[in-house]
Design a protein around this motif. Structure first.
Motif, PDB file in Angstrom:
ATOM      1  N   VAL A  47       2.950  -7.869   6.708  1.00 36.40           N
ATOM      2  CA  VAL A  47       3.280  -7.482   5.342  1.00 36.40           C
ATOM      3  C   VAL A  47       2.102  -6.760   4.704  1.00 36.40           C
ATOM      4  CG1 VAL A  47       3.907  -8.362   3.039  1.00 36.40           C
ATOM      5  CG2 VAL A  47       4.819  -9.480   5.092  1.00 36.40           C
ATOM      6  N   LEU A  48       2.412  -5.701   3.959  1.00 35.07           N
ATOM      7  CA  LEU A  48       1.424  -5.004   3.144  1.00 35.07           C
ATOM      8  C   LEU A  48       1.811  -5.229   1.690  1.00 35.07           C
ATOM      9  CD1 LEU A  48      -1.006  -3.080   2.853  1.00 35.07           C
ATOM     10  CD2 LEU A  48       0.596  -1.168   3.103  1.00 35.07           C
ATOM     11  N   ASP A  49       0.932  -5.874   0.933  1.00 37.77           N
ATOM     12  CA  ASP A  49       1.169  -6.186  -0.479  1.00 37.77           C
ATOM     13  C   ASP A  49       0.303  -5.265  -1.331  1.00 37.77           C
ATOM     14  OD1 ASP A  49       1.696  -7.321  -2.960  1.00 37.77           O
ATOM     15  OD2 ASP A  49       0.856  -9.282  -2.477  1.00 37.77           O
ATOM     16  N   LEU A  50       0.936  -4.251  -1.907  1.00 36.82           N
ATOM     17  CA  LEU A  50       0.230  -3.255  -2.716  1.00 36.82           C
ATOM     18  C   LEU A  50       0.227  -3.673  -4.183  1.00 36.82           C
ATOM     19  CD1 LEU A  50       1.866  -0.103  -1.096  1.00 36.82           C
ATOM     20  CD2 LEU A  50      -0.365  -1.104  -0.559  1.00 36.82           C
ATOM     21  N   PHE A 104      -5.866   4.028  -0.278  1.00 35.42           N
ATOM     22  CA  PHE A 104      -5.638   3.177   0.887  1.00 35.42           C
ATOM     23  C   PHE A 104      -4.473   3.701   1.718  1.00 35.42           C
ATOM     24  CE2 PHE A 104      -3.419  -0.209   3.056  1.00 35.42           C
ATOM     25  CZ  PHE A 104      -4.437  -0.834   3.759  1.00 35.42           C
ATOM     26  N   LEU A 105      -3.357   4.017   1.059  1.00 29.90           N
ATOM     27  CA  LEU A 105      -2.171   4.493   1.770  1.00 29.90           C
ATOM     28  C   LEU A 105      -2.450   5.794   2.527  1.00 29.90           C
ATOM     29  CD1 LEU A 105       0.712   3.780  -0.770  1.00 29.90           C
ATOM     30  CD2 LEU A 105       0.273   2.615   1.404  1.00 29.90           C
ATOM     31  N   GLU A 106      -3.238   6.676   1.947  1.00 31.58           N
ATOM     32  CA  GLU A 106      -3.560   7.947   2.599  1.00 31.58           C
ATOM     33  C   GLU A 106      -4.359   7.734   3.882  1.00 31.58           C
ATOM     34  OE1 GLU A 106      -2.500  10.982   2.179  1.00 31.58           O
ATOM     35  OE2 GLU A 106      -1.306  10.451   0.435  1.00 31.58           O
ATOM     36  N   MET A 107      -5.144   6.651   3.942  1.00 31.01           N
ATOM     37  CA  MET A 107      -5.992   6.409   5.113  1.00 31.01           C
ATOM     38  C   MET A 107      -5.365   5.417   6.098  1.00 31.01           C
ATOM     39  SD  MET A 107      -9.754   6.430   3.224  1.00 31.01           S
ATOM     40  CE  MET A 107      -9.976   4.770   3.699  1.00 31.01           C
ATOM     41  N   GLU A 108      -4.358   4.665   5.675  1.00 32.49           N
ATOM     42  CA  GLU A 108      -3.775   3.618   6.522  1.00 32.49           C
ATOM     43  C   GLU A 108      -2.993   4.206   7.687  1.00 32.49           C
ATOM     44  OE1 GLU A 108      -3.940   0.972   7.949  1.00 32.49           O
ATOM     45  OE2 GLU A 108      -3.246  -0.563   6.575  1.00 32.49           O
ATOM     46  N   LEU A 138       4.481   4.278   7.723  1.00 35.50           N
ATOM     47  CA  LEU A 138       3.812   2.985   7.664  1.00 35.50           C
ATOM     48  C   LEU A 138       4.740   1.794   7.872  1.00 35.50           C
ATOM     49  CD1 LEU A 138       1.337   3.665   4.713  1.00 35.50           C
ATOM     50  CD2 LEU A 138       0.938   3.860   7.185  1.00 35.50           C
ATOM     51  N   LEU A 139       6.038   2.046   8.047  1.00 37.70           N
ATOM     52  CA  LEU A 139       6.981   0.960   8.301  1.00 37.70           C
ATOM     53  C   LEU A 139       7.351   0.916   9.776  1.00 37.70           C
ATOM     54  CD1 LEU A 139       9.481   1.223   5.313  1.00 37.70           C
ATOM     55  CD2 LEU A 139       7.895  -0.656   5.767  1.00 37.70           C
ATOM     56  N   LEU A 140       7.487  -0.293  10.300  1.00 36.73           N
ATOM     57  CA  LEU A 140       8.013  -0.473  11.651  1.00 36.73           C
ATOM     58  C   LEU A 140       9.490  -0.083  11.661  1.00 36.73           C
ATOM     59  CD1 LEU A 140       6.358  -3.920  12.377  1.00 36.73           C
ATOM     60  CD2 LEU A 140       5.876  -1.775  13.580  1.00 36.73           C
ATOM     61  N   PRO A 141      10.095   0.137  12.837  1.00 39.26           N
ATOM     62  CA  PRO A 141      11.536   0.391  12.877  1.00 39.26           C
ATOM     63  C   PRO A 141      12.255  -0.750  12.150  1.00 39.26           C
ATOM     64  CG  PRO A 141      10.576   0.793  15.019  1.00 39.26           C
ATOM     65  CD  PRO A 141       9.484   0.189  14.178  1.00 39.26           C
TER      66      PRO A 141
END
Length: 183
Positions: A47-50, A104-108, A138-141
């Motif tokens: 999980v990514l909690d932004l 963060f999202l741009e580099m993740e 950035l999401l898994l299938p």
């Protein structure tokens, strides 16, 4: 504010009063996790909690068995509260990072099963969250992006948008990776 399910069910959370955060209400959080339990196996999910704020949702996901919860926020006090709670309750899968969410999202490059974003309601860049998440893959299938926002805001113009659920003045908009790829 409390943990609603999992091994820490019923735990009261008492974050510092000076945090510039608007935690997700227990009612909305309970409704969200009822939806998620019917769609996703929360055990071992990443999980990514932004805009993690108090860490309310990070603690809930971890309590329910998430293998990794990455919490991102700019406020060090909220992150310190979350770190302290995770350590106190043996939640080793919670990782915290002090960062601007968009930078963060741009580099993740990691992929997640669930990405939850609870930005400040007055943030004018809320629609950009879905755009960046899907552009950066950035999401898994079958992964799920959930954005909490004001009920009067409409995020349905993104091709991966699935639905919006309203809980008073707050809403959750759901986005699925499979839909964006099919478009």
């Amino acid at each position: 504010m409390r943990v609603i399910g999992g091994k820490l069910r019923g735990l009261r959370l008492n974050p510092p009063n000076n945090l510039p955060a608007r935690p997700t209400t227990d009612l909305a959080k309970e409704a969200l996790f009822n939806i998620l339990q019917n769609q996703i196996d929360l055990e071992e999910i990443r999980v990514l909690d932004l805009f993690s704020g108090t860490g309310n949702l990070s603690l809930e996901f971890s309590s329910r068995g998430a293998s990794l919860v990455t919490a991102i926020d700019r406020n060090i006090n909220g992150l310190n509260f979350l770190k302290d709670m995770a350590k106190k309750h043996g939640l080793e899968g919670i990782k915290t990072y002090r960062a601007d969410v968009f930078k963060f999202l741009e580099m993740e490059t990691e992929q997640y099963g669930v990405i939850f974003a609870d930005p400040p309601y007055d943030l004018n860049r809320i629609p950009e969250i879905a755009k960046v998440v899907f552009e950066k893959d950035l999401l898994l299938p079958d992964g799920l992006l959930i954005i909490e926002h004001q009920s009067m805001q409409n995020l349905s113009n993104h091709p991966a948008f699935v639905e919006q659920r309203k809980y008073g003045h707050s809403s959750f908009s759901f986005f699925k990776k499979g839909l964006a790829a099919a478009e």
